[in-house]
Design a protein around this motif. Structure first.
Motif, PDB file in Angstrom:
ATOM      1  N   ASP A   1       5.073  -3.368  -7.216  1.00 43.68           N
ATOM      2  CA  ASP A   1       4.979  -4.740  -6.580  1.00 43.68           C
ATOM      3  C   ASP A   1       6.424  -5.163  -6.471  1.00 43.68           C
ATOM      4  OD1 ASP A   1       2.091  -4.892  -6.528  1.00 43.68           O
ATOM      5  OD2 ASP A   1       2.374  -5.356  -8.654  1.00 43.68           O
ATOM      6  N   LYS A   2       7.375  -4.131  -6.212  1.00 44.72           N
ATOM      7  CA  LYS A   2       8.745  -4.745  -6.049  1.00 44.72           C
ATOM      8  C   LYS A   2       9.294  -4.561  -4.633  1.00 44.72           C
ATOM      9  CE  LYS A   2      10.045  -5.240 -10.394  1.00 44.72           C
ATOM     10  NZ  LYS A   2       8.813  -5.316 -11.076  1.00 44.72           N
ATOM     11  N   SER A   3       9.854  -5.456  -4.109  1.00 43.73           N
ATOM     12  CA  SER A   3      10.430  -5.591  -2.692  1.00 43.73           C
ATOM     13  C   SER A   3      11.529  -4.607  -2.714  1.00 43.73           C
ATOM     14  CB  SER A   3      10.860  -7.079  -2.323  1.00 43.73           C
ATOM     15  OG  SER A   3      12.339  -7.312  -3.116  1.00 43.73           O
ATOM     16  N   PRO A   4      12.011  -4.086  -1.533  1.00 46.26           N
ATOM     17  CA  PRO A   4      12.991  -3.323  -1.466  1.00 46.26           C
ATOM     18  C   PRO A   4      14.348  -3.689  -2.112  1.00 46.26           C
ATOM     19  CG  PRO A   4      12.059  -3.238   0.719  1.00 46.26           C
ATOM     20  CD  PRO A   4      11.418  -4.279  -0.301  1.00 46.26           C
TER      21      PRO A   4
ATOM     22  N   GLU B   1       0.774  -1.124   0.052  1.00 43.54           N
ATOM     23  CA  GLU B   1       0.151  -0.098  -0.070  1.00 43.54           C
ATOM     24  C   GLU B   1       0.908   1.149   0.052  1.00 43.54           C
ATOM     25  OE1 GLU B   1      -3.872  -1.516   2.446  1.00 43.54           O
ATOM     26  OE2 GLU B   1      -2.044  -1.019   3.724  1.00 43.54           O
ATOM     27  N   PHE B   2       1.897   1.081   0.836  1.00 46.02           N
ATOM     28  CA  PHE B   2       2.812   2.403   0.834  1.00 46.02           C
ATOM     29  C   PHE B   2       3.512   2.569  -0.350  1.00 46.02           C
ATOM     30  CE2 PHE B   2       7.053   4.106   1.686  1.00 46.02           C
ATOM     31  CZ  PHE B   2       6.738   5.243   2.727  1.00 46.02           C
ATOM     32  N   LEU B   3       4.036   1.578  -0.889  1.00 51.19           N
ATOM     33  CA  LEU B   3       4.776   1.843  -2.287  1.00 51.19           C
ATOM     34  C   LEU B   3       3.659   1.940  -3.461  1.00 51.19           C
ATOM     35  CD1 LEU B   3       7.306   1.144  -3.971  1.00 51.19           C
ATOM     36  CD2 LEU B   3       6.260  -1.338  -4.403  1.00 51.19           C
ATOM     37  N   THR B   4       2.845   1.688  -3.422  1.00 52.58           N
ATOM     38  CA  THR B   4       1.618   2.016  -4.431  1.00 52.58           C
ATOM     39  C   THR B   4       1.282   3.362  -4.497  1.00 52.58           C
ATOM     40  OG1 THR B   4       0.667  -0.262  -4.588  1.00 52.58           O
ATOM     41  CG2 THR B   4      -1.024   1.831  -5.201  1.00 52.58           C
ATOM     42  N   ARG B   5       1.152   3.929  -3.084  1.00 52.24           N
ATOM     43  CA  ARG B   5       0.887   5.594  -2.850  1.00 52.24           C
ATOM     44  C   ARG B   5       1.875   6.282  -3.300  1.00 52.24           C
ATOM     45  NH1 ARG B   5      -1.783   7.368   1.819  1.00 52.24           N
ATOM     46  NH2 ARG B   5      -0.977   9.215   0.997  1.00 52.24           N
ATOM     47  N   ILE B   6       3.412   5.950  -3.222  1.00 53.16           N
ATOM     48  CA  ILE B   6       4.490   6.551  -3.891  1.00 53.16           C
ATOM     49  C   ILE B   6       4.500   6.944  -5.412  1.00 53.16           C
ATOM     50  CG2 ILE B   6       6.887   6.831  -4.114  1.00 53.16           C
ATOM     51  CD1 ILE B   6       7.022   4.850  -1.516  1.00 53.16           C
TER      52      ILE B   6
END
Length: 134
Positions: free
Chosen positions: A53-56, A15-20
């Motif tokens: 959808d990528k991991s760090p 969710e955090f990544l999608t917002r960025i």
């Protein structure tokens, strides 16, 4: 992975990544409005979407490849250099914001070889919903 605020789970990493990414695409659309900005806009959007959808750890690999591609485009004086440059810069921005969040959650090392910027920390804080990061 969940992101915590005051020991409460407030959102998951996806969710955090999608917002960025989504907010970044909207910002790029607002910034690159002229026909002459088309290459920049397309590279920026592609860069953000490459982070989905990528991991760090995967983000770091995407950034490394994007940096190599950008350097090659520069060295070969390609007409579409700015597409590669904007792609790389947006991937770097995503890494910056994710790194700020991870370090706030206790990770001791940033994703890239430098600390997150103040703007990256402020963006992470705005997504998480806090007034300041640790």
């Amino acid at each position: 992975m969940y992101i915590s605020k005051n020991n409460k789970k407030i959102m998951n990493y996806t969710e955090f990544l999608t917002r960025i990414i989504d907010e970044g695409i909207e910002a790029a659309k607002a910034d690159y409005t002229k026909e002459s900005d088309k290459q920049n806009l397309e590279g920026s959007i592609a860069g953000f979407n490459a982070c989905r959808d990528k991991s760090p750890e995967e983000l770091v690999k995407v950034w490394q490849k994007a940096s190599d591609d950008m350097n090659n485009a520069f060295n070969e004086q390609k007409d579409n250099y700015w597409w590669f440059r904007c792609f790389q810069l947006e991937v770097e921005w995503v890494c910056n914001v994710v790194s700020a969040m991870l370090m706030n959650q206790g990770q001791t090392t940033p994703l890239l070889s430098w600390l997150p910027t103040a703007n990256g920390a402020m963006k992470a804080a705005s997504i998480i919903g806090v007034n300041q990061m640790i």
